[in-house]
Design a protein around this motif. Structure first.
Motif, short mmCIF file in Angstrom:
data_model
loop_
_atom_site.label_atom_id
_atom_site.label_comp_id
_atom_site.label_asym_id
_atom_site.label_seq_id
_atom_site.Cartn_x
_atom_site.Cartn_y
_atom_site.Cartn_z
N SER A 173 0.81 -1.22 0.00
CA SER A 173 0.00 0.00 0.00
C SER A 173 0.85 1.27 0.00
O SER A 173 0.49 2.27 -0.64
CB SER A 173 -0.95 0.01 1.20
N ALA A 174 1.98 1.25 0.70
CA ALA A 174 2.81 2.46 0.79
C ALA A 174 3.41 2.85 -0.55
O ALA A 174 3.84 4.00 -0.72
CB ALA A 174 3.93 2.25 1.82
N SER A 175 3.43 1.94 -1.50
CA SER A 175 4.00 2.24 -2.82
C SER A 175 3.00 2.94 -3.74
O SER A 175 3.38 3.42 -4.80
CB SER A 175 4.51 0.97 -3.49
N LEU A 176 1.74 2.99 -3.35
CA LEU A 176 0.73 3.65 -4.18
C LEU A 176 0.95 5.15 -4.13
O LEU A 176 1.12 5.73 -3.06
CB LEU A 176 -0.68 3.30 -3.70
N THR A 177 0.93 5.79 -5.29
CA THR A 177 1.23 7.22 -5.36
C THR A 177 0.04 8.08 -5.75
O THR A 177 0.15 9.30 -5.78
CB THR A 177 2.37 7.46 -6.36
N LEU A 178 -1.11 7.50 -6.03
CA LEU A 178 -2.25 8.28 -6.45
C LEU A 178 -2.90 8.96 -5.23
O LEU A 178 -2.72 8.53 -4.09
CB LEU A 178 -3.27 7.42 -7.18
N PRO A 179 -3.67 10.04 -5.46
CA PRO A 179 -4.37 10.69 -4.34
C PRO A 179 -5.40 9.74 -3.73
O PRO A 179 -6.10 9.03 -4.44
CB PRO A 179 -5.06 11.89 -5.00
N VAL A 180 -5.48 9.76 -2.39
CA VAL A 180 -6.40 8.87 -1.68
C VAL A 180 -7.16 9.66 -0.61
O VAL A 180 -6.56 10.43 0.15
CB VAL A 180 -5.65 7.70 -1.01
N LEU A 181 -8.46 9.44 -0.55
CA LEU A 181 -9.31 9.96 0.52
C LEU A 181 -9.87 8.78 1.29
O LEU A 181 -10.43 7.85 0.69
CB LEU A 181 -10.45 10.80 -0.05
N ILE A 182 -9.73 8.81 2.61
CA ILE A 182 -10.28 7.78 3.49
C ILE A 182 -11.48 8.38 4.22
O ILE A 182 -11.36 9.43 4.86
CB ILE A 182 -9.22 7.31 4.51
N LEU A 183 -12.62 7.72 4.10
CA LEU A 183 -13.83 8.16 4.79
C LEU A 183 -14.29 7.07 5.75
O LEU A 183 -14.24 5.89 5.42
CB LEU A 183 -14.95 8.45 3.79
N GLY A 184 -14.74 7.48 6.93
CA GLY A 184 -15.25 6.52 7.89
C GLY A 184 -16.25 7.16 8.83
O GLY A 184 -16.47 8.37 8.78
N ALA A 185 -16.85 6.33 9.66
CA ALA A 185 -17.77 6.81 10.69
C ALA A 185 -17.31 6.26 12.04
O ALA A 185 -16.97 5.07 12.16
CB ALA A 185 -19.20 6.36 10.40
N ARG A 186 -17.30 7.11 13.05
CA ARG A 186 -16.78 6.71 14.35
C ARG A 186 -17.64 5.66 15.04
O ARG A 186 -17.15 4.95 15.93
CB ARG A 186 -16.61 7.93 15.24
N ASP A 187 -18.90 5.53 14.65
CA ASP A 187 -19.78 4.54 15.27
C ASP A 187 -19.96 3.29 14.40
O ASP A 187 -20.89 2.52 14.62
CB ASP A 187 -21.13 5.15 15.62
N ASP A 188 -19.09 3.09 13.43
CA ASP A 188 -19.15 1.92 12.55
C ASP A 188 -18.80 0.67 13.36
O ASP A 188 -17.70 0.55 13.89
CB ASP A 188 -18.16 2.11 11.39
N MET A 189 -19.73 -0.28 13.43
CA MET A 189 -19.51 -1.51 14.17
C MET A 189 -19.08 -2.67 13.27
O MET A 189 -18.73 -3.74 13.76
CB MET A 189 -20.79 -1.92 14.92
#
Length: 283
Positions: free
Chosen positions: A210-226
């Protein structure tokens, strides 16, 4: 290309894979291309509300994954790498060279695999409620789901839905629960496809590359995700240097459905930002 391109008719198209799967998709809107890849249930319908909003600014592509919804199974096993190859077939059939891929949950794992296999086809990657590798929590969750799936498919669908949404939201949208239970995997073939998809997730591990990927990345999540807990978004961010991470306070695992306004606003803003950075500057 990995698919025979067929021009969209009334927004619908088909992608044909080398192993005989027919992937049925649709195209909405105009502008930069955004490919939506859904989670464990693998259907385009997951994105109905989000796609309608995002199509105001983007050309939105979505599709039923192999063996799910209206798409046929083919003969290839549904590994994460194969499902990523299927995304290439969809892009080819839609006549698209590059797109931003937005993957939710399982779709995020598929997006990561595609970014490794064909980075030139992606302008950016949005990982929504997804993860980098297995851990004890998710291993136990998947083992439990498999046991329920084999013994009581309706209970499998019911428990998955109860975990996926905030209780107050689900109480106010009970038709979502009723629909999920009514559409539980009823046949042996449907259950086998679901087992295969869960096995694919249990085998997925992107931590070595994963660290070798160079494209822009957005991570989305929810704090109450079970289902995919918030600590896994932290792990994703650590494994993807330079990625942006945005967390919603509420929404559960299916926060794209329960929090559509916040979700689509974050997606549209980020895509606009990376497009502006990529645009050539004036002399």
């Amino acid at each position: 290309m990995s698919a025979v391109a067929q021009r969209a008719v009334s927004g619908e198209f088909e992608a044909h894979t080398a192993d005989g799967a027919v992937l049925r998709g649709c195209s909405q809107g105009e502008g930069p291309v955004l490919l939506l890849v859904s989670g464990i249930n693998g259907t385009a319908a997951f994105w109905d509300d989000n796609a309608a909003t995002l199509a105001r600014s983007f050309r939105v592509l979505r599709f039923d994954q192999r063996g799910m919804g209206s798409s046929t199974r083919g003969t290839a096993r549904s590994t994460i790498d194969q499902l990523a190859q299927d995304c290439l077939a969809v892009l080819d059939a839609a006549g698209v060279e590059r797109a931003v891929l937005l993957g939710h949950s399982t779709g995020g794992c598929i997006g990561l695999s595609l970014a490794r296999q064909a980075p030139d086809r992606l302008a950016g990657l949005i990982l929504s409620g997804s993860w980098l590798k297995q851990n004890r929590y998710m291993s136990a969750l998947f083992e439990t789901r498999l046991a329920i799936l084999d013994q009581h498919p309706r209970a499998y669908a019911a428990s998955a839905t109860l975990m996926a949404y905030p209780p107050t939201w689900l109480e106010a949208h009970w038709n979502v629960y009723e629909s999920a239970v009514a559409n539980a995997p009823a046949t042996n073939e449907e259950r086998q496809i679901m087992r295969e998809r869960i096995d694919a997730l249990r085998s997925f591990d992107g931590s070595a590359w994963s660290a070798s990927l160079t494209l822009p990345v957005l991570i989305l999540g929810a704090r109450d995700d079970m289902v995919v807990p918030a600590f896994l978004q932290d792990e994703l961010a650590a494994g993807l240097p330079g990625a942006r991470k945005t967390m919603l306070d509420t929404g559960g695992h299916y926060f794209p459905v329960s929090r559509p306004d916040a979700f689509t606003a974050n997606v549209a803003e980020w895509i606009s930002e990376i497009a502006a950075r990529a645009a050539p500057t004036g002399s």
